[in-house]
Design an enzyme around this catalytic site. Structure first.
Site, PDB file in Angstrom:
ATOM      1  N   ILE A  13     -10.609   0.902 -12.792  1.00 43.38           N
ATOM      2  CA  ILE A  13     -10.721  -0.388 -12.121  1.00 43.38           C
ATOM      3  C   ILE A  13     -10.588  -0.233 -10.610  1.00 43.38           C
ATOM      4  CG2 ILE A  13      -8.276  -1.043 -12.237  1.00 43.38           C
ATOM      5  CD1 ILE A  13     -11.275  -3.362 -12.911  1.00 43.38           C
ATOM      6  N   SER A  35      -1.140   8.496  -6.620  1.00 37.82           N
ATOM      7  CA  SER A  35      -1.537   8.742  -8.005  1.00 37.82           C
ATOM      8  C   SER A  35      -1.056  10.118  -8.424  1.00 37.82           C
ATOM      9  CB  SER A  35      -3.063   8.656  -8.150  1.00 37.82           C
ATOM     10  OG  SER A  35      -3.474   9.021  -9.446  1.00 37.82           O
ATOM     11  N   ARG A  36      -0.577  10.218  -9.654  1.00 38.24           N
ATOM     12  CA  ARG A  36      -0.132  11.520 -10.162  1.00 38.24           C
ATOM     13  C   ARG A  36      -1.311  12.417 -10.517  1.00 38.24           C
ATOM     14  NH1 ARG A  36       3.758  10.023 -15.017  1.00 38.24           N
ATOM     15  NH2 ARG A  36       1.992   8.632 -15.376  1.00 38.24           N
ATOM     16  N   LYS A  89      -4.410  -7.611 -12.445  1.00 38.36           N
ATOM     17  CA  LYS A  89      -4.055  -8.415 -13.620  1.00 38.36           C
ATOM     18  C   LYS A  89      -3.867  -7.515 -14.846  1.00 38.36           C
ATOM     19  CE  LYS A  89      -7.696  -7.961 -16.297  1.00 38.36           C
ATOM     20  NZ  LYS A  89      -7.680  -7.636 -17.735  1.00 38.36           N
ATOM     21  N   ASP A 167      -5.961  -8.070 -22.978  1.00 37.10           N
ATOM     22  CA  ASP A 167      -6.259  -7.503 -21.667  1.00 37.10           C
ATOM     23  C   ASP A 167      -7.550  -8.111 -21.111  1.00 37.10           C
ATOM     24  OD1 ASP A 167      -5.761  -5.319 -19.529  1.00 37.10           O
ATOM     25  OD2 ASP A 167      -7.827  -4.947 -20.172  1.00 37.10           O
TER      26      ASP A 167
END
Length: 307
Positions: A13, A35-36, A89, A167
């Protein structure tokens, strides 16, 4: 001067929607990725939020694009560090934690924006305007898509807090709660849960409005082929239909508007306006309806879901 913004969670996303909209908006400058597992060429990368907060005090805004189950603690850290926060969201895994974030943002004097991207589909605001002075008689949501197409290999959606079919379904509820003149509440629900998963793959929900008219929702994650994202509202002055997730608006079957997907452009335009005004926008009504559907829902176990 543009707001320097960091994206936390560089998944699908973020790549498909947040990055292009940030690039097009002169009010924002992408300054870091947290971010990992992923980075972006030419953009400073951190593997932990606290490291970014310490190293880059000049980054004043953060877009949280992680799964909802882990978002609360990250949002708390960002808000306590005095950063403005945009929440993908759903804004959290529970209603209570979003209320807590709302209170914290107020205490810290920073902006918190709980986004509902489907509200920025081009047909939604004209539909709301049309319905504002009408008497609604009934409304129906049909929101069916293919989970394998939109969430391939994403185990978090099947875990507690991942919401399952809600979702995508919450997108429809975000439109419904925005366009109807009167609020609705859940009166019953049936939730279809695969035997090998913990969240629903299908759901049917019955609502009633404050003025007494019925509303129904049919959410399903097993639809192959063309996808269905439709909302129909019958009134005393005609029938309003939003299709393609709100991009197409029709009244009594006559198309009034058909537009491209610019939802995230709208999100970032509104975020810029909130920052300029020093305000927050945290509407939990779609999340509350999902929580209530879980509370009232009858669980029906269905066949295992195989990726």
């Amino acid at each position: 001067m543009a707001h320097k913004i960091a994206i936390l969670g560089l998944g699908k996303i973020a790549r498909d929607q947040h990055l292009p909209s940030i690039e097009k908006n002169p009010d924002f400058e992408l300054a870091a990725i947290v971010s990992r597992n992923a980075d972006l060429d030419g953009v400073e990368h951190f593997t932990a939020l606290n490291d970014m907060l310490a190293a880059r005090p000049d980054i004043g805004t953060i877009a949280l694009c992680t799964p909802p189950q882990v978002r609360f603690e990250l949002a708390v850290a960002a808000l306590k560090a005095g950063r403005h926060v945009l929440l993908e969201k759903p804004p959290g895994a529970t209603v209570a934690e979003v209320e807590a974030l709302k209170a914290l943002a107020r205490e810290q004097g920073v902006t918190l924006f709980a986004t509902w991207h489907s509200r920025y589909a081009q047909g939604v605001e004209p539909a709301r305007t049309f319905l504002a002075d009408k008497t609604v008689k009934s409304a129906e949501i049909i929101w069916r898509e293919d989970v394998r197409r939109w969430h391939p290999g994403q185990d978090w959606i099947w875990q507690p807090g991942g919401m399952g079919v809600f979702d995508p379904g919450i997108n429809a509820l975000s439109i419904l709660t925005h366009i109807l003149p009167a609020p609705v509440h859940v009166v019953g629900a049936s939730l279809e849960v695969p035997r090998n998963r913990q969240t629903p793959i299908g759901a049917k929900i019955a609502f009633k409005s404050a003025t007494g008219h019925p509303v129904s929702a049919d959410f399903d994650w097993r639809q192959e082929g063309p996808q269905t994202w439709d909302i129909t509202v019958k009134t005393d002055a005609g029938t309003v239909t939003l299709s393609s997730g709100g991009a197409v608006l029709a009244i009594d079957g006559a198309t009034q508007l058909s537009a491209d997907d610019t939802e995230y452009d709208g999100i970032y335009a509104h975020f810029a306006a909130l920052l300029a005004a020093g305000e927050s926008d945290v509407d939990i009504s779609p999340l509350q309806l999902v929580a209530d559907a879980y509370m009232l829902g009858e669980i029906r176990h269905v066949d295992d879901f195989i990726e």
